[in-house]
Design a protein around this motif. Structure first.
Motif, PDB file in Angstrom:
ATOM      1  N   LEU A 185       0.830  -1.206   0.000  1.00  0.00           N
ATOM      2  CA  LEU A 185       0.000   0.000   0.000  1.00  0.00           C
ATOM      3  C   LEU A 185       0.868   1.261   0.000  1.00  0.00           C
ATOM      4  O   LEU A 185       0.530   2.255  -0.661  1.00  0.00           O
ATOM      5  N   ALA A 186       1.970   1.221   0.737  1.00  0.00           N
ATOM      6  CA  ALA A 186       2.884   2.375   0.774  1.00  0.00           C
ATOM      7  C   ALA A 186       3.470   2.642  -0.602  1.00  0.00           C
ATOM      8  O   ALA A 186       3.633   3.798  -1.014  1.00  0.00           O
ATOM      9  N   MET A 187       3.791   1.580  -1.347  1.00  0.00           N
ATOM     10  CA  MET A 187       4.323   1.742  -2.702  1.00  0.00           C
ATOM     11  C   MET A 187       3.292   2.382  -3.623  1.00  0.00           C
ATOM     12  O   MET A 187       3.614   3.308  -4.387  1.00  0.00           O
ATOM     13  N   VAL A 188       2.060   1.896  -3.554  1.00  0.00           N
ATOM     14  CA  VAL A 188       0.991   2.465  -4.377  1.00  0.00           C
ATOM     15  C   VAL A 188       0.795   3.940  -4.032  1.00  0.00           C
ATOM     16  O   VAL A 188       0.664   4.798  -4.917  1.00  0.00           O
ATOM     17  N   GLN A 189       0.791   4.245  -2.741  1.00  0.00           N
ATOM     18  CA  GLN A 189       0.611   5.629  -2.307  1.00  0.00           C
ATOM     19  C   GLN A 189       1.756   6.509  -2.796  1.00  0.00           C
ATOM     20  O   GLN A 189       1.533   7.651  -3.237  1.00  0.00           O
ATOM     21  N   THR A 190       2.985   5.998  -2.732  1.00  0.00           N
ATOM     22  CA  THR A 190       4.146   6.766  -3.189  1.00  0.00           C
ATOM     23  C   THR A 190       4.042   7.097  -4.669  1.00  0.00           C
ATOM     24  O   THR A 190       4.317   8.231  -5.091  1.00  0.00           O
ATOM     25  N   VAL A 191       3.635   6.114  -5.467  1.00  0.00           N
ATOM     26  CA  VAL A 191       3.500   6.339  -6.914  1.00  0.00           C
ATOM     27  C   VAL A 191       2.415   7.380  -7.195  1.00  0.00           C
ATOM     28  O   VAL A 191       2.605   8.295  -8.011  1.00  0.00           O
ATOM     29  N   ILE A 192       1.279   7.258  -6.523  1.00  0.00           N
ATOM     30  CA  ILE A 192       0.169   8.191  -6.756  1.00  0.00           C
ATOM     31  C   ILE A 192       0.564   9.611  -6.360  1.00  0.00           C
ATOM     32  O   ILE A 192       0.337  10.570  -7.117  1.00  0.00           O
ATOM     33  N   LEU A 193       1.186   9.763  -5.193  1.00  0.00           N
ATOM     34  CA  LEU A 193       1.549  11.099  -4.721  1.00  0.00           C
ATOM     35  C   LEU A 193       2.589  11.747  -5.623  1.00  0.00           C
ATOM     36  O   LEU A 193       2.534  12.953  -5.895  1.00  0.00           O
ATOM     37  N   ASN A 194       3.537  10.949  -6.110  1.00  0.00           N
ATOM     38  CA  ASN A 194       4.567  11.515  -6.987  1.00  0.00           C
ATOM     39  C   ASN A 194       4.032  11.787  -8.382  1.00  0.00           C
ATOM     40  O   ASN A 194       4.608  12.590  -9.115  1.00  0.00           O
ATOM     41  N   ALA A 195       2.953  11.105  -8.748  1.00  0.00           N
ATOM     42  CA  ALA A 195       2.300  11.438 -10.017  1.00  0.00           C
ATOM     43  C   ALA A 195       1.549  12.763  -9.897  1.00  0.00           C
ATOM     44  O   ALA A 195       1.453  13.530 -10.862  1.00  0.00           O
ATOM     45  N   MET A 196       1.034  13.041  -8.692  1.00  0.00           N
ATOM     46  CA  MET A 196       0.302  14.283  -8.463  1.00  0.00           C
ATOM     47  C   MET A 196       1.251  15.467  -8.250  1.00  0.00           C
ATOM     48  O   MET A 196       1.085  16.526  -8.852  1.00  0.00           O
ATOM     49  N   TRP A 197       2.219  15.289  -7.382  1.00  0.00           N
ATOM     50  CA  TRP A 197       3.211  16.332  -7.093  1.00  0.00           C
ATOM     51  C   TRP A 197       4.575  15.671  -7.037  1.00  0.00           C
ATOM     52  O   TRP A 197       4.959  15.119  -6.011  1.00  0.00           O
ATOM     53  N   ASN A 198       5.280  15.733  -8.151  1.00  0.00           N
ATOM     54  CA  ASN A 198       6.587  15.092  -8.238  1.00  0.00           C
ATOM     55  C   ASN A 198       7.676  16.102  -7.870  1.00  0.00           C
ATOM     56  O   ASN A 198       7.951  17.032  -8.642  1.00  0.00           O
ATOM     57  N   PRO A 199       8.307  15.948  -6.696  1.00  0.00           N
ATOM     58  CA  PRO A 199       9.342  16.904  -6.291  1.00  0.00           C
ATOM     59  C   PRO A 199      10.489  17.009  -7.296  1.00  0.00           C
ATOM     60  O   PRO A 199      11.051  18.092  -7.464  1.00  0.00           O
TER      61      PRO A 199
END
Length: 393
Positions: free
Chosen positions: A294-308
Motif C-alpha cells: 500500500l505504501a508503494m501504491v501511495q508513493t506512486v500516486i503522490l509523486n504522479a500528483m506532485w513530483n518533487p
C-alpha cells in the motif's frame, strides 16, 4: 502502548465494525489497513506538497549554502528570508507526519492486540489466560523461554498473539482459572475462551495458521518462508522506490555526498524487516507485506500528483532562465552605458576640435605688424640690425 492506546481504542471500534461485516479477522485486517491508509491520505498529500515546495526552493537554497558556507548565521538568515518570501514553512510537513506516525503505530497496537481492542475482552481476563499459557511452557526449552519472556512482559506487542496459538492445549485450564479468579459463571468463561479461540482460528490463510513463527521450524525451508521473503522483498521494493524519488530531488553533489549512507539505509531497513519476520508470528509479516504494498501504491500516486523531482527541475530551469535574462539585461545596460559614454566622448572630442580650430583660425587671421606700420618714434628706437634680422625672416 500507553500513548498509542489513545488512538487504538477508537480504531479498535472501527476494526470491530469491519469484523462484524466481514467475519474473518484476516480479511478484516486487510480492509482495516486499507481504510486507514485512505483516511490518512489527505495528510500524505499535505506532506507531499511540503516536499514539493522545498524541492522548488532547493536550487536557490543550495546557492545560498555555497555563497555563505563560511558564515552559518548569515546562511540561516538568508534561508529564512527565502522561506518567508516564498510562503513556505520549514516545518510544514512535520505535523502531518507526526499524526500519521501516531495513527499508524496505533494501528499496530490494534493488530497486535486483537482481544483488547477488537473483541474488547477485559485486560484482567486476558492476563489470566496468558498466565495459564505461560505455566504450560517449559523454561528449559529455548523457544519456550523466549515466549515466556514475551508473554510476561506487559509492554510486549506479541503477548496476545502468542497466547492465541496456545488456547487449544489450555482451553479447560483457562475456563477454570477465569471462573476461579474472576467469579465468572462457567457459561461466561466458556464464551470468553471460545471468542479467543475463534479469533486465533481466523488468523489463517489457505488452511495455514498465521500465528506460527518461522523460527519454530529452524533453518529448514517451509511455507512460512514464503511470507517472510514476501515481507523482506516488499520492504526492499518500497525502500528502493522511496529512495528513487528522493534521489531525484537531490543535486549530483548531494547524491555523491550521501551515496554510502543512502545505499546503506536502502538495504538496512529491508534486511531488518526480513530478520524480524523470522521471529514474530507470520500474521505480523503478512501485515507488514500488505502495508508495504500500500505504501508503494501511495508513493506512486503522490509523486504522479506532485513530483518533487519534476518541480525541482522546473524550478532550476526557471531559475536559470531568470539568471540568463538578468545577465542579458546587465550586458545590455553595460553596452548602453558604453555607447552613451562613447557618444559623449565623441561629442566632447568634436567640441574640443572645433574650439581648437577656432583658435588656430583666429591666429592665422590676425594681421602681422611690420616696421612700416609702426609709429616713427618706435622705429627710430629699434636697432638697425634687429630690423635687418626681422626683414630677413
Amino acid at each position: 502502548m500507553g500513548l498509542f492506546s489513545i488512538f487504538a481504542k477508537p480504531l479498535g471500534w472501527v476494526m470491530h465494525w469491519i469484523y462484524q461485516l466481514v467475519p474473518s479477522y484476516f480479511v478484516a485486517l486487510l480492509i482495516f489497513t486499507l481504510a486507514t491508509r485512505l483516511v490518512l491520505f489527505p495528510l500524505s498529500i499535505k506532506n507531499q506538497k511540503s516536499q514539493a515546495d522545498r524541492a522548488r526552493l532547493a536550487p536557490r537554497l543550495e546557492r545560498i549554502q555555497k555563497k555563505y558556507a563560511q558564515d552559518r548565521q548569515k546562511m540561516a538568515m538568508k534561508q529564512q528570508e527565502l522561506y518567508e518570501k516564498e510562503g513556505v514553512k520549514m516545518t510544514g510537513g512535520c505535523l502531518p507526519m507526526l499524526v500519521q506516525m501516531l495513527v499508524l503505530f496505533s494501528i499496530i497496537a490494534v493488530i497486535y492486540k486483537p482481544l483488547t481492542y477488537m473483541q474488547r475482552i477485559p485486560e484482567a481476563q486476558i492476563n489470566t489466560c496468558i498466565s495459564v499459557a505461560v505455566e504450560s511452557l517449559d523454561e528449559n526449552n529455548k523457544d519456550d523461554k523466549n515466549m515466556i519472556a514475551q508473554m510476561n512482559n506487559e509492554k510486549s506487542y506479541y503477548r496476545e498473539l502468542y497466547m492465541l496459538k496456545m488456547i487449544d492445549a489450555n482451553r479447560d485450564a483457562m475456563v477454570d482459572r477465569l471462573q476461579a479468579d474472576h467469579k465468572m459463571s462457567e457459561a461466561d468463561a466458556i464464551a470468553t475462551v471460545t471468542t479467543m479461540e475463534r479469533t486465533g482460528s481466523e488468523f489463517a490463510i489457505f488452511g495455514k495458521s498465521l500465528l506460527e513463527m518461522p523460527k519454530t521450524y529452524g533453518i529448514m525451508p517451509n511455507w512460512t518462508w514464503l511470507i517472510v521473503l514476501a515481507s523482506g522483498l516488499s520492504a526492499f521494493l518500497s525502500s528502493m522506490l522511496s529512495m528513487h524519488y528522493s534521489k531525484a530531488t537531490m543535486s549530483q553533489e548531494q547524491q555523491q555526498m550521501g551515496g554510502c549512507s543512502t545505499n546503506a539505509m536502502m538495504y538496512m531497513m529491508p534486511l531488518m524487516s526480513l530478520v524480524f519476520s523470522f521471529t514474530v508470528p507470520t500474521g505480523v509479516a503478512v501485515y507488514w507485506t500488505f502495508s508495504n504494498l500500500l505504501a508503494m501504491v501511495q508513493t506512486v500516486i503522490l509523486n504522479a500528483m506532485w513530483n518533487p523531482a519534476k518541480i525541482r527541475a522546473q524550478a532550476e530551469a526557471e531559475y536559470a532562465e531568470r539568471r540568463r535574462k538578468k545577465k542579458e539585461d546587465k550586458e545590455r545596460l553595460k553596452a548602453a552605458r558604453l555607447a552613451e559614454q562613447a557618444a559623449w566622448q565623441e561629442e566632447e572630442n568634436k567640441a574640443r576640435a572645433r574650439a581648437k580650430g577656432d583658435i588656430t583660425q583666429k591666429k592665422s587671421a590676425a594681421p602681422q605688424a611690420t616696421p612700416a606700420d609702426l609709429p616713427k618714434e618706435i622705429v627710430d628706437e629699434i636697432p638697425q640690425e634687429s630690423v635687418s634680422e626681422e626683414e630677413s625672416l
